[in-house]
Scaffold this motif. Structure first.
Motif, PDB file in Angstrom:
ATOM      1  N   ASP A 312       0.830  -1.213   0.000  1.00  0.00           N
ATOM      2  CA  ASP A 312       0.000   0.000   0.000  1.00  0.00           C
ATOM      3  C   ASP A 312       0.855   1.249   0.000  1.00  0.00           C
ATOM      4  O   ASP A 312       0.555   2.246  -0.691  1.00  0.00           O
ATOM      5  N   LEU A 313       1.937   1.223   0.793  1.00  0.00           N
ATOM      6  CA  LEU A 313       2.818   2.385   0.817  1.00  0.00           C
ATOM      7  C   LEU A 313       3.516   2.587  -0.518  1.00  0.00           C
ATOM      8  O   LEU A 313       3.663   3.722  -1.005  1.00  0.00           O
ATOM      9  N   GLU A 314       3.971   1.506  -1.167  1.00  0.00           N
ATOM     10  CA  GLU A 314       4.636   1.620  -2.450  1.00  0.00           C
ATOM     11  C   GLU A 314       3.698   2.177  -3.524  1.00  0.00           C
ATOM     12  O   GLU A 314       4.076   3.047  -4.314  1.00  0.00           O
ATOM     13  N   ASN A 315       2.475   1.695  -3.531  1.00  0.00           N
ATOM     14  CA  ASN A 315       1.489   2.199  -4.498  1.00  0.00           C
ATOM     15  C   ASN A 315       1.159   3.657  -4.261  1.00  0.00           C
ATOM     16  O   ASN A 315       0.887   4.419  -5.190  1.00  0.00           O
TER      17      ASN A 315
END
Length: 318
Positions: A312-315
């Motif tokens: 989620d953080l990467e996206n």
């Protein structure tokens, strides 16, 4: 030497040193020695004889375990203390509510060399069957107070079986001079002739005043009155009365209030410590349960959740 105090009825005479004082009693045992003793009626008195001009007549883990042991120790000590105080309070209330005068004066034992070679009593009525029993009580009084007691049992005073206060006073004073050459004796004349009646009169030497004040004399007379109505033999009755009187005269009946206050403070501290210990133990148990849940949890569950958060953080930042 003047005389004051009550005669008959239910009053006890008053008086002071240098004069004579009421202090005897009507009551007694119908049927002679050893018979049941009915309630007494009134009271007489006695006094001290003047001697010369102006003279007187007388934490964590192991810490919690240690804390638990400490708390239990404190509780046990507190309970023992409370029981002792309850016993003390009961004794005090019993002593205060009894018919025996309470001792309020701190007295020092009389230091005097009384001549006791003549013994401790004279029994003109043949009441005393065990001299050793009576002597034991009288000697106990002597050892406690330093005042040498002498008991004189009779039914005749100055040739009469119905003596007045004046008769008792003059007889006792003259008897003291006849029996003793010192001023360290306390002579108690116990008179009984009529069935169910008795009178007492006392005279103390000038040295005995330091111990045998009015309060002390009342204590002795009270004990004789109390045990007179008991089922004790005559010698045991007098012996017990003198022994108990000596003990009380030389002690002070103190109030247990200060000790009770201390006990209440100790109990309050115990309660506070106990409540804190319970809270500390509950918190420790809660932390242990949380640790156990974490240790027993599924590691894969934590890994899946962490991977999802990372994705989620990467996206988000792409």
């Amino acid at each position: 030497m003047g005389s004051s105090g009550g005669f008959g009825g239910s009053s006890r005479g008053g008086g002071s040193y240098g004069g004579s004082r009421g202090g005897g009693s009507y009551g007694g045992r119908p049927g002679g020695p050893g018979a049941p003793r009915p309630p007494r009626g009134g009271m007489w008195g006695g006094g001290f004889r003047p001697v010369g001009w102006g003279g007187y007549g007388r934490g964590r883990g192991g810490c919690l375990g240690s804390l638990t042991a400490s708390i239990l120790t404190i509780v046990i000590v507190a309970l023992v203390l409370v029981m002792a105080l309850v016993s003390m309070l009961t004794g005090f209330l019993s002593s205060s509510s009894s018919s025996i005068t309470v001792s309020t004066v701190e007295r020092e034992k009389l230091v005097a060399d009384a001549d006791t070679s003549m013994g401790y009593y004279t029994d003109e009525l043949g009441w005393i069957r065990s001299a050793s029993t009576l002597n034991s009580g009288l000697k106990s009084f002597y050892q406690d107070t330093g005042v040498a007691p002498y008991l004189y049992i009779t039914d005749t005073v100055n040739g009469t079986h119905d003596p007045t206060e004046s008769d008792m006073e003059t007889f006792t004073s003259a008897l003291y001079d006849e029996l003793f050459d010192d001023e360290a004796h306390f002579l108690l004349v116990f008179f009984e002739y009529y069935s169910g009646q008795y009178n007492m009169w006392y005279v103390g030497g000038s040295q005995t005043k330091a111990v045998m004040d009015d309060e002390a004399c009342d204590i002795l007379l009270d004990y004789i009155d109390e045990y007179y109505y008991s089922n004790l033999s005559d010698e045991a009755m007098f012996a017990t009365a003198f022994e108990k009187a000596g003990e009380r005269i030389m002690s002070v009946t103190t109030s247990p209030l200060p000790a009770i206050i201390i006990a209440l403070v100790v109990l309050a501290v115990v309660v506070v410590l106990f409540v804190w210990w319970r809270k500390a133990k509950a918190q420790k148990n809660k932390e242990a349960e949380q640790t156990e849940r974490i240790l027993n949890a599924d590691p894969q569950k934590f890994g899946t959740e962490d991977d999802q958060k990372l994705n989620d953080l990467e996206n988000k930042y792409k």
